[in-house]
Design a protein around this motif. Structure first.
Motif, PDB file in Angstrom:
ATOM      1  N   THR A   2       0.827  -1.200   0.000  1.00  0.00           N
ATOM      2  CA  THR A   2       0.000   0.000   0.000  1.00  0.00           C
ATOM      3  C   THR A   2       0.865   1.255   0.000  1.00  0.00           C
ATOM      4  OG1 THR A   2      -1.696  -1.191   1.197  1.00  0.00           O
ATOM      5  CG2 THR A   2      -1.873   1.190   1.171  1.00  0.00           C
ATOM      6  N   ASN A   3       1.962   1.232   0.750  1.00  0.00           N
ATOM      7  CA  ASN A   3       2.836   2.405   0.794  1.00  0.00           C
ATOM      8  C   ASN A   3       3.435   2.698  -0.569  1.00  0.00           C
ATOM      9  OD1 ASN A   3       2.324   2.706   3.494  1.00  0.00           O
ATOM     10  ND2 ASN A   3       4.126   1.550   4.134  1.00  0.00           N
ATOM     11  N   ALA A   9       1.382   7.341  -6.427  1.00  0.00           N
ATOM     12  CA  ALA A   9       0.275   8.271  -6.685  1.00  0.00           C
ATOM     13  C   ALA A   9       0.672   9.714  -6.414  1.00  0.00           C
ATOM     14  CB  ALA A   9      -0.934   7.887  -5.847  1.00  0.00           C
ATOM     15  N   GLU A  10       1.580   9.943  -5.484  1.00  0.00           N
ATOM     16  CA  GLU A  10       2.033  11.312  -5.192  1.00  0.00           C
ATOM     17  C   GLU A  10       2.773  11.927  -6.377  1.00  0.00           C
ATOM     18  OE1 GLU A  10       4.458  11.135  -1.708  1.00  0.00           O
ATOM     19  OE2 GLU A  10       2.800  10.474  -0.431  1.00  0.00           O
ATOM     20  N   GLY A  41      -1.347   4.239 -16.337  1.00  0.00           N
ATOM     21  CA  GLY A  41      -2.130   3.772 -15.202  1.00  0.00           C
ATOM     22  C   GLY A  41      -1.368   2.732 -14.402  1.00  0.00           C
ATOM     23  N   PHE A  42      -1.780   2.559 -13.174  1.00  0.00           N
ATOM     24  CA  PHE A  42      -1.170   1.592 -12.274  1.00  0.00           C
ATOM     25  C   PHE A  42      -2.260   0.799 -11.590  1.00  0.00           C
ATOM     26  CE2 PHE A  42       1.776   5.132 -12.515  1.00  0.00           C
ATOM     27  CZ  PHE A  42       2.961   4.484 -12.791  1.00  0.00           C
ATOM     28  N   GLY A  43      -1.925  -0.387 -11.158  1.00  0.00           N
ATOM     29  CA  GLY A  43      -2.877  -1.205 -10.429  1.00  0.00           C
ATOM     30  C   GLY A  43      -2.164  -2.123  -9.466  1.00  0.00           C
ATOM     31  N   GLY A  63       1.204  -6.241  -8.698  1.00  0.00           N
ATOM     32  CA  GLY A  63       0.994  -4.881  -9.167  1.00  0.00           C
ATOM     33  C   GLY A  63       1.559  -4.732 -10.556  1.00  0.00           C
ATOM     34  N   GLY A  64       1.190  -3.674 -11.201  1.00  0.00           N
ATOM     35  CA  GLY A  64       1.688  -3.425 -12.538  1.00  0.00           C
ATOM     36  C   GLY A  64       1.299  -2.040 -13.008  1.00  0.00           C
ATOM     37  N   GLY A  65       1.847  -1.672 -14.100  1.00  0.00           N
ATOM     38  CA  GLY A  65       1.534  -0.366 -14.656  1.00  0.00           C
ATOM     39  C   GLY A  65       2.004  -0.288 -16.094  1.00  0.00           C
ATOM     40  N   GLY A  66       1.552   0.711 -16.765  1.00  0.00           N
ATOM     41  CA  GLY A  66       1.953   0.900 -18.146  1.00  0.00           C
ATOM     42  C   GLY A  66       1.430   2.214 -18.680  1.00  0.00           C
TER      43      GLY A  66
END
Length: 113
Positions: A2-3, A9-10, A41-43, A63-66
């Motif tokens: 979560t951290n 996100a910051e 986006g990230f997840g 987790g992942g993102g692209g």
């Protein structure tokens, strides 16, 4: 986990501006500032518990993102101030989903009448 997501996100708002507007360069005495359409986006996920037979499953996480950037043009400085010069091919590609959605909506409206 979560951290990590909170820390990512910051930084997202500043990434968009940095990616959408590239570094200014000078060509033939004119300032050129490239512009791009940026999407990313990230997840993340997490899981634990029992399956349907009541057997204990292992815990999981992930987790992942692209993302991608499409160069849509550039601001070019001149005697009358900066002027936007679009990249026609990229603008057509970027506008295709919007035009398709508008056409579908219009078709459904006309069929309803």
């Amino acid at each position: 986990m979560t951290n990590l997501i909170e820390r990512l996100a910051e930084y997202v708002p500043s990434w968009g501006a940095r990616l959408a507007y590239g570094e200014k360069t000078t060509l033939d005495g004119h300032d050129v500032l490239p512009v791009a359409l940026v999407v990313f986006g990230f997840g993340g996920g997490e899981g634990s518990g029992e399956d349907a037979d009541g057997a204990q499953r292992g815990e999981g996480s992930g987790g992942g993102g692209g993302g991608y950037a499409v160069p849509i043009g550039a601001y070019i400085g001149g005697s009358h101030g900066p002027t936007f010069r679009p990249n026609p091919v990229a603008v057509i590609i970027a506008a295709a989903p919007l035009v398709s959605a508008a056409g579908l909506a219009l078709t459904r409206l006309l069929r309803g009448r």
